[in-house]
Every structure is written in structure tokens, then in C-alpha cells.
Scaffold this active site. Structure first.
Site, PDB file in Angstrom:
ATOM      1  N   ASP A 180       0.866  -1.171   0.000  1.00 18.51           N
ATOM      2  CA  ASP A 180       0.000   0.000   0.000  1.00 18.51           C
ATOM      3  C   ASP A 180       0.912   1.232   0.000  1.00 18.51           C
ATOM      4  O   ASP A 180       2.140   1.126   0.083  1.00 18.51           O
ATOM      5  CB  ASP A 180      -0.973  -0.021   1.186  1.00 18.51           C
TER       6      ASP A 180
HETATM    7  C1  NOJ Z   1      -4.099   3.849   0.160  1.00 12.13           C
HETATM    8  C2  NOJ Z   1      -5.280   2.929   0.258  1.00 12.13           C
HETATM    9  O1  NOJ Z   1      -5.217   2.178   1.453  1.00 12.13           O
HETATM   10  C3  NOJ Z   1      -5.414   1.987  -0.912  1.00 12.13           C
HETATM   11  O2  NOJ Z   1      -6.630   1.301  -0.803  1.00 12.13           O
HETATM   12  C4  NOJ Z   1      -5.312   2.749  -2.202  1.00 12.13           C
HETATM   13  O3  NOJ Z   1      -5.514   1.877  -3.290  1.00 12.13           O
HETATM   14  C5  NOJ Z   1      -3.944   3.402  -2.263  1.00 12.13           C
HETATM   15  N1  NOJ Z   1      -3.816   4.352  -1.159  1.00 12.13           N
HETATM   16  C6  NOJ Z   1      -3.704   4.132  -3.588  1.00 12.13           C
HETATM   17  O4  NOJ Z   1      -4.440   5.284  -3.638  1.00 12.13           O
END
Ligand code: NOJ
Length: 762
Positions: A293
Site C-alpha cells: 500500500d
Molecule cells: C491507500 C489505500 O489504502 C489503498 O486502498 C489505495 O488503493 C492506495 N492508497 C492508492 O491510492
């Protein structure tokens, strides 16, 4: 773009050879797929053999391309082979230019993955995923994802960070909006539908994009629903509940997974080799890739697992994170390899996983996007799918004295009141980076469009936002209500109150909304609450002050049109709750598939705090698992949802008394529409395994079917249950089917009481 058969994923040569294989041996398509896969693997390995360590690490990097024009240096990074993927760029010309640089100006010509959070629509916004789950209609959810994929692909996106498949039993958690709710079976069905919609049947086609099942794993169990908080999930619970939708996603061919931000049992998911090596690769055989993430590799040191980015890179890479999203920790990998801390095999495996995905997407053949080849954005079909999804997602929670549907000929005037009646942006919900609010049909507009010609409509916003405590126009609201035949109150949460990092400890209607309800109530007119929200809310304090409740989630672009149709009976409500609605926040976690406990409560034996006899002994309180001030049941249970018709279930039967391990039994029941309008019901099958080597839930959803019936029409709903569907992870965490006694229920919610018994035998 290429629109050939799956065999064309690798190259024209592959198509030829795969086809020959089919013709000569007259064997199944699997053979040709296997040949294509072998050839692809060969090309992956050939490419890998030419790559320097810098180029390999480059493939493991995903850079943020910004929310506007990407920084100049991205082009240089690409030329140098230092970048495998970007995210957040949706300007198709720039994407094409970056793909050109990658293909023509880098040494090995490796195309780029272009990621974006296309969570519930792109420009055309569908209901939030929790709302989509309330449709219990995987076919429709698949269509919605198809629309989203097509719109996103026309902007150069070839990879979405969806579906989110985190089971969650905590409505305080802001990200419940993005999840399909509390149940692993329903979540799995929604996950598979979305993956199929995004990825289609031909991954190399121009309008399909790679899906990403996230967040692996356990994120939905964040303590007290506080986003990013710790999770402690025993392995047995993890396997029986939280991992199930991920397994379903892998079986459905999802191309990528995203590691969770959260700490799982002391080892943050991004550094968790149990999850990513043992379960995902060794047990499930996943051959796509895992992305971290956002900056979550670096965060391993913030968690306190490592001392800094170098060690974080070591932990994440060896645990199985193939690509780092938006961080710099993987810059240390080269040193770690040079020092012999990380074997080059680890890197090769990661790069293979990434290259394989690029081949499967057909990017080596043609990564360019020509927007002219795509259907128009927000075309009639897209809007129709968005409207249908909104229609089917709306759950009617209350309808006293049949106040709904409103009868056009009897209702001459309607007061439309509330902060969310005309809020085109708010109704779209969380994660709508590309959503176009100018397309939104609001509730007020929907009502005006449908009945505006014959019905007088007055509108009072009453509160500037759903959170307002001051500046409220209660008097105007009361006057409008008094002068109308019915009141439609649009309440709930604006979009910023749910989503990532937007958790709430109090999930009542925010601000002065409960007071607004009571003020409007004084006018003595029928009051219908339409609630737009990103999560279940505790509505105990207003439920008796309204005649009807339509829970519409954040319904997306076409929400208002769908709501109007349901209010005036053009369509009936058919949504069912994908998550339990607590009476009060202290009941959380409350979910239908709880265990029995050694002291199960019953409605007859529990006592309410107001009814305690001051002279009674302690034991008279029932001595069971309940709250003195809330009992043990939710306000509305999982699977619940009312209709303008009524449905009767009867004559449940099992096809046999016994089912042998490895065989199938049919459970069926008669379902009749006993109302006077045609309507759709979702029949649900629940099962209880009475005795297990680990205790089993009171009930588990094992099947569901949407059935459309005319008044008085009856049908027999049938569910095939294979004994594999009854398998669970036992005490040693292996999957087992245990012979023994089972109960099955069929009905309209998780409280169904029509029951049949059967036995599983050796
Ligand atoms: C953080 C989030 O937890 C995730 O779900 C998302 O896809 C990413 N950022 C990218 O924006």
C-alpha cells in the site's frame, strides 16, 4: 488495441502455436492456454535474463504521477528502466507518451502499468461497494465494474486498486463503505463479480483492466474501527473468515493483490511472510504480483518492526511484496542484494510476477490507448447500469402502515427537506477521484423529474451540512412540512465522513439531524427518511419518529432518479443489508454469524436495564451473553430488507436426510409473493454445523438467489450444497469436512426461521 483470443497475450506466434495445438490434438482450450502460458513464461525468462539488477528493481517501483501533470523526471526514470508502474495519471495523451518512452527509449522496452483507484465507477459513479453488496446481485455488480473499467481504460488506466474484499464487522471503520460488508460468502461473491467485470474474458482487450484484491489481510478488523489500527486475528478466524474472499479472488484469476497497512498479530501485513509466502503462494499458487500500500514498506519502521527503510525493504521483499507503491524504501534493495542479504532469486521471482502480469494484459503487444475507440463516457448504458445498481441497493428498513410508495394521485404536495436532498457531490461517496458530480441526479431532481409536473414540491435544505449544529432552518422545515401532504427527509452523512482515515466513534446521524427529524415530525405529516451514508448508522433515536426509512448508502450518479422511482412505486425496494445495523455503538462488533457461547441469550431470558427488580437476586438477570441496555440483537439484521410486496416461505426440504462427504444435497423451500405488486425477493440459505472440532458460527450464509414474483405467484427456490461448501479450518488450521448434524434455514434474512436438518456422513 489487441482484441484477440487469450492466446494472443504473448504474441502473434503464440496464437498460431496455441491454435495448432488445439487442432492437431483436438484437445480442450486448457491445452492451448497451457501452451500460451509456457510461451509467455519463456518470454518472461528471456527478458529477465537480459535485465540488469537496476532494471529489475525498476520494475518493482510504482511512482505517484501526481494528480496533475506528472513530473518531468518520470520520463527520465522510464528511459533508464527505473520504473515499472505509476499511479494517479488519467490524462491519456500523457500516459501514451510515457508508454512510448518506456517502449521506444528504454533499453528493454518494457511497458508501464498505470494504476488508479477505480473503486465504484470512474466518471459514472455506481453506489459505494457496500451499497452494491446490498443488491445481492453479482451480475449487476459485474456490469458496473465493466462500465468502470471501460471508462477508466479510455483514460489510459490499465490497473485498478479494486475490489476491496476486507470483511468488516465494524461500522465505525470509515472504509466499511468500500467493503462488501460483514460476511465472507457475500464478500466473495461480490469480489468475483467485480474481478470478472474489470478483467473481462480477455485481459489483453483494450477495455479490460487488471484488478487488485485488497487489503491483504485483516484490515477490516482494525481495533475499535479506527483506521490503520492494529488487528489481532487468531489464525483460525483469519482462515475461516478474513482470507476467504481473497482465496475466491485468486481462484477467479485476480491479477494483483495489495498488502494491507495494518499490523496483523504483531507482524504488519506488508512484512508478513505467513500471508504472502505461505498462504498466497505456497497454498493458493498465486502467480500474479503483490503491491504494497502507499508507502507501507517505509511504515514498517513506523510500526516498530524495523529500524529504518533498508530493513523495511528487506522485510517486505523477502515476505513477498513484489512492488513498492509510492515509496523509496526499495531503493535499498540493490545494496541488500550486493551484501548478500537478499538473494537475487527473491528479486527475480518478484520481477517475473510483474512481467507476467504485463504480458497477460497484452501491454507488450500494444500499450497505447486511442480514446476514439471507446464508447462515450457516461453513455446511456453506463447511466442505466448506475441507476439499476442504485435501485437495487436501496434497503427499505421501515414502512409503517404502508406509507410507501407515495400515491401520486393522493399526494398533491411534497416537502423535500434535508442537507443531502440536493448534494450532487455528497451522494457519490468516498473514493471518487474521477467521478463527475455534474452528472449527478440528486434526490430533489429525481423527485422533480418524476412528479414535478403534477405535484407541488417545496425544498428546504434545513442544515448547511449533515454535521451542522448551528445555522439550521428548523422553522422553515417545519412550515414546509405543515403545508405538504408528505415529507421526504434526506439525511445521513456527507461523503467525507466515511472512507480512508474517516472513522467515527459515534455513528448516530451527525449534527442536529435527529432534532430536525423531531421538529418536522411535529407537523403531523407522514415522514419518510431517505438516508445517504457510507456505513450503517445507529438510528435507534429516530426510528420511531419517522414512518418509513429508505437506506440508500451513497448511491452514486443516478441515486436521485432511483430514489424517486422507489418513493413513488415505479420500482419496489429489493436491497438487503450486507451488514448488521447495531442499536447502539456499544454492541459492535455485532454480526449474524457469531458463536453460540456457553450461555446463549434468548429473548425470553434477558432483562432490560429499566426492568431490573431492585430486590431480585443477581441470577435473575438471565446470566447469558447480552447487554443490559441493548439486548443481543441488532436493530436490523444482516440480510434484512422490506418490500412493497410480502413474501412467505414454506415447505423447506432437504433432498435427503444424509449427504455423503464429497456429494451434494439440495435444500429447497417454497417462496410465494403474498403481496399485491410484483416484486423481487432475495432468498437466502443459512447453515449451522452443530458440533465442530472448533466451535462453529450460529449460522453461515451458503447461498442466495434473487427471485422476481408476480402477486400470488409461487416458486420453489433450490440451493445445491456440496459438502465442500461445509468445510472449515479446524483446530490444526487445515480444511476439513466433518460428518455430523447440520441445520439449514431458507428465508428473507439471517433471522429466517424455516429450518430443516440433515446429516453429513462418511
Ligand atoms: C491507500 C489505500 O489504502 C489503498 O486502498 C489505495 O488503493 C492506495 N492508497 C492508492 O491510492
Amino acid at each position: 488495441m489487441t482484441t484477440n483470443t487469450p492466446g494472443s497475450k504473448v504474441s502473434g506466434l503464440t496464437v498460431l502455436i496455441a491454435t495448432v495445438a488445439v487442432t492437431i490434438f483436438n484437445m480442450t482450450v486448457n491445452i492451448s492456454d497451457a501452451v500460451a502460458d509456457d510461451l509467455m513464461e519463456k518470454r518472461v525468462n528471456e527478458l529477465l535474463a537480459q535485465m540488469s539488477i537496476e532494471e529489475k528493481i525498476g520494475q518493482m517501483r510504482q511512482a505517484n504521477a501526481g494528480y496533475g501533470h506528472p513530473p518531468e523526471y518520470l520520463g527520465d526514470n522510464l528511459r533508464a528502466g527505473e520504473l515499472g508502474a505509476i499511479l494517479n495519471l488519467v490524462d491519456v495523451e500523457t500516459v501514451n507518451e510515457l508508454q512510448r518512452i518506456a517502449l521506444e527509449e528504454s533499453r528493454l522496452g518494457i511497458p508501464l502499468l498505470v494504476g488508479r483507484d477505480v473503486i465504484h465507477g470512474f466518471k459514472t459513479v455506481l453506489p459505494i461497494p457496500l451499497g452494491q453488496a446490498a443488491t445481492w446481485n453479482p451480475d449487476l455488480v459485474e456490469k458496473g465494474a465493466r462500465v468502470a473499467a471501460t471508462e477508466a481504460a479510455s483514460h489510459g488506466v490499465n490497473w485498478t486498486f479494486a475490489p476491496m474484499v476486507d470483511v468488516t464487522r465494524d461500522p465505525r471503520w470509515g472504509r466499511i463503505a468500500e467493503s462488501p460488508g460483514e460476511d465472507p460468502f457475500l464478500t466473495s461473491a461480490m469480489a468475483v463479480a467485480m474481478i470478472q467485470g474489470f478483467q473481462g474474458d480477455d485481459l489483453a482487450a483494450g477495455d479490460t483492466i487488471a484488478a487488485c484484491a485488497k487489503h491483504f489481510a485483516g484490515y477490516g478488523a482494525a481495533e475499535s474501527g479506527r483506521d490503520y489500527a492494529t488487528t489481532n486475528i487468531p489464525e483460525n478466524e483469519l482462515r475461516n473468515v478474513y482470507l476467504k474472499p481473497f482465496k475466491a479472488a485468486v481462484d477467479a484469476g485476480v491479477m494483483t493483490l495489495m498488502a494491507s497497512f495494518s499490523d496483523l498479530n504483531g507482524v504488519p501485513a506488508t512484512g508478513n511472510s505467513f500471508l504472502m509466502r505461505q498462504v498466497l503462494r505456497d497454498e493458493w499458487g498465486f502467480d500474479g504480483f503483490v503491491v504494497s500500500d502507499w508507502d507501507s514498506v517505509h511504515q514498517l519502521s513506523v510500526h516498530g518492526l524495523t529500524e529504518g527503510d533498508r530493513e523495511s525493504a528487506y522485510e517486505a521483499a523477502t515476505a513477498g511484496v513484489d512492488m513498492e507503491m509510492a515509496g523509496k524504501a526499495y531503493d535499498h534493495i540493490q545494496d541488500l542484494v550486493a551484501d548478500g542479504r537478499i538473494s537475487v532469486d527473491v528479486i527475480d521471482t518478484a520481477v517475473r510476477n510483474i512481467l507476467r502480469t504485463k504480458f497477460r494484459l497484452g501491454l507488450f503487444d500494444d500499450p497505447y490507448v486511442n480514446p476514439d475507440e471507446f464508447p462515450a463516457i457516461a453513455n446511456e448504458h453506463a447511466l442505466q447500469v448506475a441507476k439499476q445498481a442504485a435501485l437495487e441497493s436501496i434497503v427499505m428498513l421501515r414502512n409503517e402502515n404502508g406509507v410507501l410508495p407515495l400515491q401520486k394521485d393522493r399526494i398533491e404536495s411534497v416537502a423535500v427537506i434535508g442537507p443531502l436532498a440536493d448534494a450532487p457531490y455528497e451522494q457519490l461517496g468516498t473514493w471518487i477521484f474521477d467521478g463527475d458530480k455534474s452528472l449527478s441526479v440528486t434526490g430533489l431532481e429525481g423527485i422533480q423529474n418524476l412528479v414535478g409536473g403534477d405535484t407541488e414540491i417545496s425544498y428546504v435544505r434545513a442544515m448547511p451540512t449533515s454535521r451542522s449544529r448551528a445555522d439550521v432552518q428548523f422553522e422553515e422545515a417545519y412550515e414546509a412540512a405543515r403545508e405538504s401532504d408528505a415529507v421526504v427527509l434526506f439525511l445521513g452523512e456527507e461523503s467525507i465522513l466515511s472512507g480512508e482515515a474517516h472513522s467515527r466513534a459515534d455513528i448516530n446521524l451527525p449534527g442536529a439531524q435527529a432534532e430536525l427529524v423531531r421538529e418536522v415530525r411535529k407537523a403531523g405529516k407522514p415522514v419518510i427518511a431517505v438516508i445517504l451514508a457510507g456505513r450503517p448508522l445507529t438510528l435507534t433515536n429516530i426510528v420511531d419518529d419517522v414512518d418509513a426509512i429508505l437506506f440508500a448508502w451513497h448511491p452514486g450518479t443516478m441515486g436521485g432518479a432511483a430514489i424517486a422511482d422507489i418513493l413513488f412505486g415505479v420500482e419496489g425496494p429489493s436491497g438487503k443489508l450486507p451488514v448488521s445495523f447495531p442499536r447502539m455503538v456499544g454492541q459492535i462488533p455485532i454480526y449474524y454469524s457469531q458463536k453460540n457461547t456457553g450461555k446463549p441469550p434468548t429473548p425470553e431470558t434477558i432483562v432490560h436495564i429499566d426492568d431490573i427488580d431492585p430486590f431480585a437476586p443477581q441470577t435473575s438477570l438471565g446470566m447469558s451473553a447480552f447487554h443490559l441496555d441493548a439486548g443481543f440483537q441488532p436493530l436490523w439484521e444482516f440480510g434484512f430488507g422490506l418490500s412493497y410486496a410480502s413474501f412467505e416461505y414454506d415447505e423447506i426440504a432437504a433432498s435427503a436426510a444424509d449427504v455423503r462427504v464429497g456429494e451434494t444435497i439440495t435444500i429447497s423451500a417454497k417462496l410465494r409473493n403474498s403481496g399485491d405488486v410484483p416484486a423481487t425477493e432475495t432468498a437466502q440459505l443459512y447453515v449451522r454445523d452443530l458440533v465442530g472440532n472448533v466451535t462453529r458460527p450460529l449460522r453461515e450464509l451458503k447461498g442466495f438467489k434473487r427471485v422476481r414474483l408476480e402477486p400470488n405467484e409461487a416458486t420453489r427456490v433450490e440451493f445445491q450444497l456440496h459438502t465442500d461448501d461445509l468445510a472449515f479450518f479446524g483446530r490444526d488450521n487445515t480444511l476439513i469436512v466433518e460428518p455430523g448434524d447440520f441445520h439449514a434455514w431458507i428465508g428473507g434474512s439471517s433471522n429466517a426461521d424455516l429450518k430443516v436438518a440433515f446429516r453429513v456422513v462418511d
